[in-house]
Design a protein around this motif. Structure first.
Motif, PDB file in Angstrom:
ATOM      1  N   ASP A  96       0.909  -1.214   0.024  1.00  0.00           N
ATOM      2  CA  ASP A  96       0.061  -0.067  -0.066  1.00  0.00           C
ATOM      3  C   ASP A  96       0.909   1.243   0.076  1.00  0.00           C
ATOM      4  N   ARG A  97       2.222   1.140  -0.169  1.00  0.00           N
ATOM      5  CA  ARG A  97       3.027   2.298  -0.234  1.00  0.00           C
ATOM      6  C   ARG A  97       2.708   3.414   0.964  1.00  0.00           C
ATOM      7  N   TYR A  98       2.745   2.745   2.204  1.00  0.00           N
ATOM      8  CA  TYR A  98       2.506   3.521   3.307  1.00  0.00           C
ATOM      9  C   TYR A  98       1.281   4.308   3.334  1.00  0.00           C
ATOM     10  N   ARG A  99      -0.019   3.857   2.977  1.00  0.00           N
ATOM     11  CA  ARG A  99      -1.160   4.808   2.588  1.00  0.00           C
ATOM     12  C   ARG A  99      -1.583   5.585   3.646  1.00  0.00           C
ATOM     13  N   GLU A 100      -1.606   4.987   4.943  1.00  0.00           N
ATOM     14  CA  GLU A 100      -1.985   5.726   6.229  1.00  0.00           C
ATOM     15  C   GLU A 100      -1.119   6.962   6.268  1.00  0.00           C
ATOM     16  N   LEU A 101       0.286   6.686   5.928  1.00  0.00           N
ATOM     17  CA  LEU A 101       1.316   7.957   6.178  1.00  0.00           C
ATOM     18  C   LEU A 101       1.118   8.985   5.119  1.00  0.00           C
ATOM     19  N   ARG A 102       0.855   8.315   4.043  1.00  0.00           N
ATOM     20  CA  ARG A 102       0.745   9.398   2.979  1.00  0.00           C
ATOM     21  C   ARG A 102      -0.415  10.358   3.504  1.00  0.00           C
ATOM     22  N   HIS A 103      -1.590   9.631   3.689  1.00  0.00           N
ATOM     23  CA  HIS A 103      -2.785  10.250   4.139  1.00  0.00           C
ATOM     24  C   HIS A 103      -2.735  11.407   5.291  1.00  0.00           C
ATOM     25  N   LEU A 104      -1.707  10.940   6.347  1.00  0.00           N
ATOM     26  CA  LEU A 104      -1.599  11.873   7.370  1.00  0.00           C
ATOM     27  C   LEU A 104      -0.457  12.911   6.961  1.00  0.00           C
ATOM     28  N   GLY A 105       0.235  12.618   5.976  1.00  0.00           N
ATOM     29  CA  GLY A 105       1.287  13.549   5.408  1.00  0.00           C
ATOM     30  C   GLY A 105       0.603  14.574   4.834  1.00  0.00           C
ATOM     31  N   ARG A 106      -0.438  14.190   3.818  1.00  0.00           N
ATOM     32  CA  ARG A 106      -1.358  15.292   3.339  1.00  0.00           C
ATOM     33  C   ARG A 106      -2.086  16.040   4.081  1.00  0.00           C
ATOM     34  N   ASP A 107      -2.580  15.643   5.171  1.00  0.00           N
ATOM     35  CA  ASP A 107      -3.446  16.445   5.939  1.00  0.00           C
ATOM     36  C   ASP A 107      -2.502  17.536   6.825  1.00  0.00           C
ATOM     37  N   VAL A 108      -1.272  17.158   7.099  1.00  0.00           N
ATOM     38  CA  VAL A 108      -0.384  17.969   7.864  1.00  0.00           C
ATOM     39  C   VAL A 108      -0.138  19.065   6.949  1.00  0.00           C
ATOM     40  N   GLN A 109       0.299  18.565   5.528  1.00  0.00           N
ATOM     41  CA  GLN A 109       0.684  19.836   4.600  1.00  0.00           C
ATOM     42  C   GLN A 109      -0.210  20.867   4.639  1.00  0.00           C
ATOM     43  N   GLU A 110      -1.647  20.322   4.446  1.00  0.00           N
ATOM     44  CA  GLU A 110      -2.862  21.136   4.294  1.00  0.00           C
ATOM     45  C   GLU A 110      -2.797  21.914   5.690  1.00  0.00           C
ATOM     46  N   LEU A 111      -2.766  21.444   6.749  1.00  0.00           N
ATOM     47  CA  LEU A 111      -2.730  22.271   7.897  1.00  0.00           C
ATOM     48  C   LEU A 111      -1.749  23.366   7.826  1.00  0.00           C
ATOM     49  N   VAL A 112      -0.426  23.025   7.763  1.00  0.00           N
ATOM     50  CA  VAL A 112       0.478  24.113   7.591  1.00  0.00           C
ATOM     51  C   VAL A 112       0.378  25.328   6.503  1.00  0.00           C
ATOM     52  N   HIS A 113       0.041  24.608   5.404  1.00  0.00           N
ATOM     53  CA  HIS A 113      -0.420  25.771   4.441  1.00  0.00           C
ATOM     54  C   HIS A 113      -1.699  26.796   4.794  1.00  0.00           C
ATOM     55  N   GLN A 114      -2.688  26.144   5.373  1.00  0.00           N
ATOM     56  CA  GLN A 114      -3.823  27.042   5.708  1.00  0.00           C
ATOM     57  C   GLN A 114      -3.327  27.905   6.868  1.00  0.00           C
ATOM     58  N   ALA A 115      -2.564  27.263   7.761  1.00  0.00           N
ATOM     59  CA  ALA A 115      -2.155  28.197   8.855  1.00  0.00           C
ATOM     60  C   ALA A 115      -1.142  29.365   8.517  1.00  0.00           C
ATOM     61  N   LEU A 116      -0.391  29.201   7.383  1.00  0.00           N
ATOM     62  CA  LEU A 116       0.372  30.426   6.864  1.00  0.00           C
ATOM     63  C   LEU A 116      -0.695  31.387   6.038  1.00  0.00           C
ATOM     64  N   ASP A 117      -1.438  30.805   5.444  1.00  0.00           N
ATOM     65  CA  ASP A 117      -2.621  31.577   5.016  1.00  0.00           C
ATOM     66  C   ASP A 117      -3.130  32.593   5.869  1.00  0.00           C
ATOM     67  N   ALA A 118      -3.616  31.897   6.891  1.00  0.00           N
ATOM     68  CA  ALA A 118      -4.177  32.528   7.892  1.00  0.00           C
ATOM     69  C   ALA A 118      -3.321  33.779   8.317  1.00  0.00           C
ATOM     70  N   PHE A 119      -1.887  33.514   8.624  1.00  0.00           N
ATOM     71  CA  PHE A 119      -0.927  34.268   9.193  1.00  0.00           C
ATOM     72  C   PHE A 119      -0.811  35.659   8.180  1.00  0.00           C
ATOM     73  N   ALA A 120      -0.840  35.193   6.788  1.00  0.00           N
ATOM     74  CA  ALA A 120      -0.614  36.105   5.549  1.00  0.00           C
ATOM     75  C   ALA A 120      -2.154  37.062   5.540  1.00  0.00           C
ATOM     76  N   ARG A 121      -3.145  36.639   5.901  1.00  0.00           N
ATOM     77  CA  ARG A 121      -4.476  37.425   5.693  1.00  0.00           C
ATOM     78  C   ARG A 121      -4.816  37.992   7.126  1.00  0.00           C
ATOM     79  N   LEU A 122      -4.087  37.628   8.156  1.00  0.00           N
ATOM     80  CA  LEU A 122      -4.611  37.736   9.553  1.00  0.00           C
ATOM     81  C   LEU A 122      -6.147  37.563   9.607  1.00  0.00           C
ATOM     82  N   ASP A 123      -6.300  36.305   9.395  1.00  0.00           N
ATOM     83  CA  ASP A 123      -7.651  35.662   9.488  1.00  0.00           C
ATOM     84  C   ASP A 123      -7.698  34.790  10.516  1.00  0.00           C
ATOM     85  N   ALA A 124      -8.259  35.380  11.920  1.00  0.00           N
ATOM     86  CA  ALA A 124      -8.662  34.658  13.343  1.00  0.00           C
ATOM     87  C   ALA A 124      -9.597  33.563  12.898  1.00  0.00           C
ATOM     88  N   VAL A 125     -10.701  33.878  12.048  1.00  0.00           N
ATOM     89  CA  VAL A 125     -11.529  32.930  11.959  1.00  0.00           C
ATOM     90  C   VAL A 125     -11.037  31.498  11.374  1.00  0.00           C
TER      91      VAL A 125
END
Lengths: 240, 446
Positions: A124-153
């Protein structure tokens, strides 16, 4: 008249300094995102050379942290910022520490990936790890977007979705334990998988911290170590 | 003041004076009937003043209303004033309508463009973007105007591109999220430092490129094993003295072609390995004087070579890079030069370092290359003269490999050539690739 002009001028320069500072933090964030992406690619593609690339990138991240830190000290010393500006500088100092840690954890993932590339890969080529990795990546991206937009919501909703990352981490841990009990030959690999998952879970926590700094910057409220639901109510009542 | 204007002014003053005097006279005569001439004059003038005030008040009320249809109908000079104002208002309204129409048209046109468009201020802040850009770059119409573009597009490739000011070619970035999306961004400067950014989705092209690379890598890999078997048998047969002498010649030829095919496949494999990994190679310090010695030994070992061969390391500095890759790149250049230079010609290889970095130049006095071939020389399988290059046994991939090796080291390959006079291939490496090597050599000598 002259003094008015002077204060106007300095405050404009000051604003530019602060803007520049924010851009630097976000540039560092972009680099960290790239590091994380490379580490995850190394893991899912079984690419051992990527580890080298990530290690080289981490030095750049460290240098950026130092330079931003120095810039913050300079601003604190020379401008003595107040209120929102002060919060911005304080939040920046904290944010770069978390970003640097995300970089370190990414490097850890890349190193584990290089080691796993030498072992036989599961179907399964570490399916669970890939999934977790994708979620974490998205989390970091969104967090930085919120930082850029100063978007507390957005920051709040990102901080909340860190919970699902924690759950996924637990699932991987349980799965790895089952594997190890069934077949002791997989222990080596399972330990590495668990270490990688642990690093990703830590990255998720750092992303959550970034979100908390955004809320602090916007609302001037320290929301660390507080239950998220209560925070939302507080912020709503503060907004009204 | 010009005389006509002066004249009109006097004429105007005269007309006004005439009206006032006429009115006053009429009042005086009417008043005289009751024996109060002055009272008549006052009354007449007061009435006139009241009338004018009334007109003025109506005009003001109309102007405050801002309704073009409610124009007061006035007489005399007041009528003229109203008429002129009406004309002004109408033309302004028409121009506004034209302008709005143009804006609407432009907005529709930019919305119809399949590419994303973002307008940036001189301070790199987002001024405006169309819907396609909003969707592709994950921007937010509500919050993102006035934000710096590099705060939202944080990909290191893009921030470097934005800062580098070299906007002739687009840059490709990967967007975060699933499935993977690749965007090509091109900045176009206009006005005073303002920028227009064109965004294109190149996911399909990028995927095709990846598929092509994978295909070449897999195909070469699969071709290799059958070819090994074939050349193995051919070698055994060619060495067998019991074989019919008539078959010897075709056997030799088959063996030669099999070896050539092996060479091509080996080159294809090393090219696809070079393409597989993104980013530059860090490598290790490479002693260039030793590198040149190796290359010189290779040339001198050739059966056919130019008589004059010179290798000069003009700097003791080394090069930070992957030694095997650098060797194969330089070897390709040196082999090419030796292949295309007649025995009476000369071949020179120089390594030197200056402010712009390290340089390795391979120059020859060979047949040279016509200018129209120069831009395509590093393409795979591109042949200047198909007959000739096949005779020398090249794979047609040598310069493509050189180009890729240079890219992996942050450098580039420059080619100068004059037909009939010779060519010069120069590898330029950036200063950060130049390293100190003397210490290592001293240690090695101990």
């Amino acid at each position: 008249m002259d003094t008015a002009d002077l204060t106007h001028h300095t405050s404009r320069r000051f604003n530019e300094d602060l803007e520049q500072l924010r851009s630097k933090v976000l540039a560092m964030g972009g680099l960290v995102e790239e590091q994380l992406r490379r580490a995850l690619t190394a893991l899912t593609e079984g690419d051992s050379t990527m580890g080298q690339l990530v290690a080289a990138g981490d030095q750049l991240v460290n240098r950026m942290e130092l330079s931003i830190d120095e810039e913050c000290s300079r601003i604190l010393a020379t401008r003595a910022p107040a209120a929102g500006d002060l919060r911005m500088v304080v939040a920046t100092i904290k944010a770069i520490t978390d970003l640097e840690r995300i970089g370190d954890e990414s490097e850890k993932v890349a190193l584990i990936a290089a080691r796993l590339a030498g072992l036989e890969r599961p179907a399964d080529r570490y399916r669970e790890l890939r999934h977790l990795g994708r979620d974490v990546q998205e989390l970091v991206h969104q967090a930085l977007d919120a930082f850029a937009r100063l978007d507390a919501v957005q920051a709040l909703s990102v901080a909340r979705s860190d919970r699902s990352v924690d759950e996924e981490y637990d699932a991987i841990q349980r799965q790895s334990i089952t594997f190890m009990m069934e077949d002791p030959r997989t222990i080596r690999r399972a330990l590495d998988v668990m270490a990688a998952a642990r690093a990703m879970e830590r990255i998720g926590d750092h992303a959550k911290n970034l979100c908390e700094y955004v809320i602090y910057m916007v609302h001037g409220r320290d929301v660390r170590h507080a239950p998220l639901d209560g925070i939302e109510q507080q912020l709503n009542s503060a907004g009204n | 003041m010009n005389p006509t204007a002066k004249a009109t002014r006097w004429a105007l003053a005269g007309r006004v004076a005439l009206r006032v005097v006429a009115l006053a006279l009429f009042g005086a005569i009417a008043g005289a009937v009751w024996g109060r001439a002055w009272a008549g004059v006052s009354l007449a003038l007061a009435l006139m003043l009241a009338y004018e005030w009334l007109q003025l008040a109506r005009l003001l009320r109309w102007l405050r209303l801002r309704d073009i249809n409610e124009a007061p109908d006035a007489r005399g000079a007041w009528g003229d004033v109203v008429g002129l104002l009406l004309r002004l208002l109408r033309s302004r309204r028409r121009r506004k309508r034209q302008f709005l129409g143009l804006v609407r048209l432009l907005r529709r046109a930019t919305a119809a463009v399949p590419d994303g468009i973002v307008m940036l201020t001189a301070r790199r802040e987002i001024a405006w973007f169309n819907r396609v850009a909003e969707r592709m770059l994950q921007l937010n119409r509500r919050t993102d105007r006035g934000l710096r573009i590099d705060n939202l597009l944080r990909q290191p490739e893009f921030t470097a591109y934005l800062r580098g000011q070299q906007y002739q070619t687009p840059v490709t970035i990967r967007m975060s999220g699933e499935p993977e999306v690749f965007l090509s961004l091109q900045l176009v400067p206009f006005e005073d430092g303002e920028l227009l950014m064109q965004v294109r989705d190149v996911t399909r092209a990028t995927r095709l490129e990846v598929m092509r690379k994978d295909f070449v890598a897999n195909a070469s890999h699969e071709l290799r094993s059958p070819l090994t078997v074939i050349s193995g048998y051919l070698e055994t047969m060619a060495g067998d003295t019991g074989i019919d002498p008539e078959l010897q010649h075709p056997l030799q030829e088959m063996l030669r072609q099999a070896q050539r095919m092996n060479g091509i496949i080996a080159d294809l494999l090393s090219l696809s390995r070079l393409e597989q990994h993104e980013g530059e190679i860090d490598g290790e310090p490479v002693d260039m004087s030793i590198m040149l010695q190796h290359l010189q030994r290779d040339v001198l070992a050739r059966a056919v070579r130019p008589r004059q061969v010179e290798f000069r390391a003009e700097s003791p500095a080394g090069l930070q890079g992957a030694p095997d890759l650098l060797y194969s790149a330089f070897r390709n250049l040196v082999d090419n030069a030796a292949n295309y230079t007649p025995p009476e010609g000369s071949l020179t290889v120089r390594w030197w370092v200056d402010g712009e970095g390290g340089h390795l130049a391979v120059s020859d006095t060979g047949i040279g290359i016509a200018p129209e071939h120069l831009p395509r020389l590093t393409e795979r399988f591109y042949r200047v003269d198909p007959g000739r290059s096949r005779a020398t046994g090249g794979s047609g991939l040598g310069l493509a490999i050189v180009k890729h090796v240079m890219q992996k080291h942050g450098g580039d390959l420059a080619i100068e050539s004059a037909e009939g006079k010779g060519s010069c291939f120069t590898c330029h490496f950036p200063p950060r690739r130049v390293t100190e090597i003397a210490v290592d050599r001293a240690r090695a000598a101990l």
